[in-house]
Design an enzyme around this catalytic site. Structure first.
Site, PDB file in Angstrom:
ATOM      1  N   GLU A  72       0.887  -1.177   0.000  1.00 54.82           N
ATOM      2  CA  GLU A  72       0.000   0.000   0.000  1.00 54.82           C
ATOM      3  C   GLU A  72       0.916   1.216   0.000  1.00 54.82           C
ATOM      4  O   GLU A  72       1.433   1.612   1.046  1.00 54.82           O
ATOM      5  CB  GLU A  72      -0.891  -0.013   1.249  1.00 54.82           C
ATOM      6  CG  GLU A  72      -1.849  -1.193   1.327  1.00 54.82           C
ATOM      7  CD  GLU A  72      -3.037  -1.059   0.386  1.00 54.82           C
ATOM      8  OE1 GLU A  72      -3.310   0.053  -0.105  1.00 54.82           O
ATOM      9  OE2 GLU A  72      -3.699  -2.076   0.127  1.00 54.82           O
TER      10      GLU A  72
ATOM     11  N   CYS B  64      -2.115   9.579   2.558  1.00 52.56           N
ATOM     12  CA  CYS B  64      -1.715   8.995   1.268  1.00 52.56           C
ATOM     13  C   CYS B  64      -2.705   9.320   0.164  1.00 52.56           C
ATOM     14  O   CYS B  64      -2.329   9.392  -0.996  1.00 52.56           O
ATOM     15  CB  CYS B  64      -1.565   7.487   1.413  1.00 52.56           C
ATOM     16  SG  CYS B  64      -3.046   6.720   2.086  1.00 52.56           S
TER      17      CYS B  64
HETATM   18  P1  NAD Z   1       8.230   4.559   5.504  1.00 49.52           P
HETATM   19  O1  NAD Z   1       8.384   3.748   4.326  1.00 49.52           O
HETATM   20  O2  NAD Z   1       9.325   5.503   5.882  1.00 49.52           O
HETATM   21  O3  NAD Z   1       7.993   3.660   6.806  1.00 49.52           O
HETATM   22  C1  NAD Z   1       6.947   2.715   6.907  1.00 49.52           C
HETATM   23  C2  NAD Z   1       7.412   1.536   7.742  1.00 49.52           C
HETATM   24  O4  NAD Z   1       8.531   0.962   7.118  1.00 49.52           O
HETATM   25  C3  NAD Z   1       7.837   1.898   9.189  1.00 49.52           C
HETATM   26  O5  NAD Z   1       7.239   0.967  10.069  1.00 49.52           O
HETATM   27  C4  NAD Z   1       9.340   1.751   9.158  1.00 49.52           C
HETATM   28  O6  NAD Z   1       9.887   1.317  10.381  1.00 49.52           O
HETATM   29  C5  NAD Z   1       9.549   0.725   8.089  1.00 49.52           C
HETATM   30  N1  NAD Z   1      10.855   0.873   7.445  1.00 49.52           N
HETATM   31  C6  NAD Z   1      11.522   2.020   7.205  1.00 49.52           C
HETATM   32  N2  NAD Z   1      12.704   1.760   6.599  1.00 49.52           N
HETATM   33  C7  NAD Z   1      12.772   0.409   6.450  1.00 49.52           C
HETATM   34  C8  NAD Z   1      13.732  -0.479   5.889  1.00 49.52           C
HETATM   35  N3  NAD Z   1      14.857  -0.029   5.355  1.00 49.52           N
HETATM   36  N4  NAD Z   1      13.454  -1.790   5.891  1.00 49.52           N
HETATM   37  C9  NAD Z   1      12.301  -2.259   6.406  1.00 49.52           C
HETATM   38  N5  NAD Z   1      11.340  -1.470   6.946  1.00 49.52           N
HETATM   39  C10 NAD Z   1      11.575  -0.146   6.982  1.00 49.52           C
HETATM   40  O7  NAD Z   1       6.891   5.284   5.210  1.00 49.52           O
HETATM   41  P2  NAD Z   1       6.302   6.449   5.959  1.00 49.52           P
HETATM   42  O8  NAD Z   1       7.141   7.686   5.752  1.00 49.52           O
HETATM   43  O9  NAD Z   1       6.059   5.991   7.337  1.00 49.52           O
HETATM   44  O10 NAD Z   1       4.910   6.644   5.175  1.00 49.52           O
HETATM   45  C11 NAD Z   1       4.742   7.591   4.155  1.00 49.52           C
HETATM   46  C12 NAD Z   1       4.405   6.951   2.835  1.00 49.52           C
HETATM   47  O11 NAD Z   1       3.414   5.981   3.025  1.00 49.52           O
HETATM   48  C13 NAD Z   1       3.839   7.930   1.827  1.00 49.52           C
HETATM   49  O12 NAD Z   1       4.385   7.674   0.569  1.00 49.52           O
HETATM   50  C14 NAD Z   1       2.346   7.610   1.826  1.00 49.52           C
HETATM   51  O13 NAD Z   1       1.681   7.957   0.650  1.00 49.52           O
HETATM   52  C15 NAD Z   1       2.379   6.156   2.061  1.00 49.52           C
HETATM   53  N6  NAD Z   1       1.116   5.705   2.629  1.00 49.52           N
HETATM   54  C16 NAD Z   1       0.327   4.891   1.900  1.00 49.52           C
HETATM   55  C17 NAD Z   1      -0.905   4.493   2.404  1.00 49.52           C
HETATM   56  C18 NAD Z   1      -1.814   3.591   1.656  1.00 49.52           C
HETATM   57  O14 NAD Z   1      -2.782   3.125   2.244  1.00 49.52           O
HETATM   58  N7  NAD Z   1      -1.577   3.293   0.388  1.00 49.52           N
HETATM   59  C19 NAD Z   1      -1.297   4.941   3.664  1.00 49.52           C
HETATM   60  C20 NAD Z   1      -0.457   5.765   4.380  1.00 49.52           C
HETATM   61  C21 NAD Z   1       0.757   6.142   3.864  1.00 49.52           C
END
Ligand code: NAD
Length: 460
Positions: A212, A246
């Site tokens: 997502e 998002c």
């Molecule tokens: P992110 O990718 O930075 O982090 C999300 C999760 O990934 C966290 O739990 C984090 O600990 C983990 N993570 C971070 N780096 C990692 C790595 N190297 N390896 C494994 N896991 C890792 O995302 P964010 O900044 O928290 O969220 C923002 C993004 O999410 C935006 O692009 C937004 O559009 C998207 N988003 C999508 C939806 C949807 O339903 N499609 C909903 C909310 C947010």
């Protein structure tokens, strides 16, 4: 978190899954009810934690992080038996006598990794179908919303044995350690960059993934709209949670004939929502941290016609609109994920559709028009994970609709039955009785009579 710890968590859950306990529908129902009770009992703490993490207004926190979860649980509890029952399907004549059905079966142990912007909803809403479908689950909330992650862990611990459901809190190193393990499904919500890391890790074990992701969701406005209603619905979608959504409208594509009126109405809507100084409004959120504050601030340049003010100490960025934006503007180079609305003018709907279609497929697309011909054209020609016509974001709240992206905005769907199916193996079953057999199917095939050969040649 040590490798041995993640190994122990997954192995305990695998043992629990293999015991067969989660195959029992009543066991699943009781788990969902315990989750609902725990969320109800902690809803005030969740709202307070969301305020602490990103200054989320209480009503927005309740609506998007608590209410959504409670209504998904209620639906899953109500529909559990219907979703788990075998689904009879048509059997083609050449298989008769036989019956065919789809039998949903649980996958095993699921991993759910969530982002910070709706930090409870975006781990709890996938957890509900994972449990309804009969799986065990490890939940990894985002470390960027630590207060909510803490309450999430307490809610889960009060409702479940860790061998059934558990929370692993921590930063990306915890996520990486978990990703070393073999899961049966990984449900990831967050950025595309990390989505690729998740998918690569999953490929080592051939684990199916749901991604997502985000992207730039366009909002197209034609001149035939009710300008005031359109402006309020766009401003609400854009500035809810200070744009850290998002499915927020990322940028505005507005027909030149209505731009002036729409900008005036948007300015009026911002004032009506948040008063003369949005920094003082209890209904306006803050940016989650300094890194994102700096990032969003860098996107504000050019013809700022609304807002633009900011305050580093409180991580406040005003609801902002930038007019006369070109595709080369920094705000058009990445997902904004903040309270900044770039405005791009177009002359014809063709131009707007082309603009959207030339870019990555967005998570959502919003179209404002009263013309059903234009609506049909946009729905047919511009791809997106979901769409609202004459509103923003509301498709997320209807559990009868699948939620998810397409192309760069992700793949796999959830909400309601779509989530249940995502966390199930939809097993195909053909059942036959013994009382009839067609010997023609068995070798040696040359024994067929000339009449039968003629029939087969005629049919094929
Ligand atoms: P992110 O990718 O930075 O982090 C999300 C999760 O990934 C966290 O739990 C984090 O600990 C983990 N993570 C971070 N780096 C990692 C790595 N190297 N390896 C494994 N896991 C890792 O995302 P964010 O900044 O928290 O969220 C923002 C993004 O999410 C935006 O692009 C937004 O559009 C998207 N988003 C999508 C939806 C949807 O339903 N499609 C909903 C909310 C947010």
């Amino acid at each position: 978190m040590e490798q041995s710890e993640t190994e122990a968590i997954v192995s305990a859950q695998r043992g629990h899954f293999e015991s067969g306990a989660t195959r029992d529908i009543e066991y699943r129902r009781q788990g969902l009810v315990r989750l609902r009770d725990a969320v109800q009992a902690n809803r005030g703490r969740l709202v307070a934690a969301l305020k602490e993490d990103m200054g989320k207004p209480a009503w927005e926190a309740y609506l998007a992080d608590v209410g959504t979860v409670l209504s998904e649980i209620d639906l899953a509890v109500e529909m559990l038996e219907a979703w788990t029952e075998p689904r009879r399907v048509r059997t083609p004549p050449y298989l008769i006598p036989a019956s065919s059905s789809i039998r949903p079966e649980p996958l095993g142990v699921a991993l759910i990794i969530g982002p910070w912007n709706y930090p409870f909803d975006l781990v709890a809403s996938p957890l509900i179908p994972a449990l309804a479908a009969g799986n065990c689950a490890v939940v990894k909330p985002s470390e960027l919303a630590p207060a909510t992650a803490g309450v999430t862990a307490e809610i889960i611990a009060s409702a479940f044995d860790p061998a059934y459901v558990t929370v692993a809190n921590g930063d990306h190193r915890v996520a990486s350690a978990l990703l070393e393990q073999r899961f049966d499904h990984i449900f990831y919500t967050g950025s595309g960059t990390v989505g690729k890391i998740v998918m690569e890790a999953a490929s080592k074990h051939l684990t199916p993934v749901t991604l997502e992701l985000g992207g730039k969701s366009p909002c197209i406005v034609e001149p035939d709209v009710h300008v005031w209603h359109a402006a309020r619905r766009i401003a609400w979608g854009k500035y809810f949670n200070a744009g850290q959504t998002c499915i927020a409208p990322d940028y505005l594509l507005v027909n030149a004939a209505v731009k002036k009126d729409l900008l005036a109405a948007l300015r009026r809507a911002v004032k009506a929502f948040y008063g003369d100084d949005p920094a003082k409004s209890p209904d306006y959120a803050r940016i989650v941290n300094e890194r994102h504050f700096e990032r969003v601030l860098r996107l504000i340049e050019g013809d700022v016609v609304v807002g633009g003010e900011s305050d580093r100490d409180s991580l406040y960025i005003a609801p902002t609109i930038i007019d006369n934006v070109t595709p080369e503007h920094p705000a058009m180079a990445e997902e904004i994920f903040g309270p900044v609305l770039p405005v791009i003018e177009y002359e014809s709907l063709d131009e707007a559709i082309r603009f959207v279609s030339e870019r990555e497929k967005p998570l959502s697309l919003y179209l404002f028009t009263r013309d059903s011909g234009k609506k049909d054209r946009v729905l047919a020609e511009a791809s997106s994970g979901g769409t609202c016509v004459n509103d923003t974001m509301l498709h997320f709240s209807n559990s009868a609709l699948p939620f998810g992206g397409v192309g760069a905005s992700g793949f796999g769907k959830y909400h309601g039955r779509f989530g249940f199916d995502t966390f199930s193996n939809l097993k195909a079953v053909v059942e036959r009785p013994f009382w009839q057999d067609v010997y023609l199917r068995y070798p040696p095939y040359l024994k067929m009579t000339g009449a039968v050969r003629r029939i087969i040649r005629h049919v094929f």
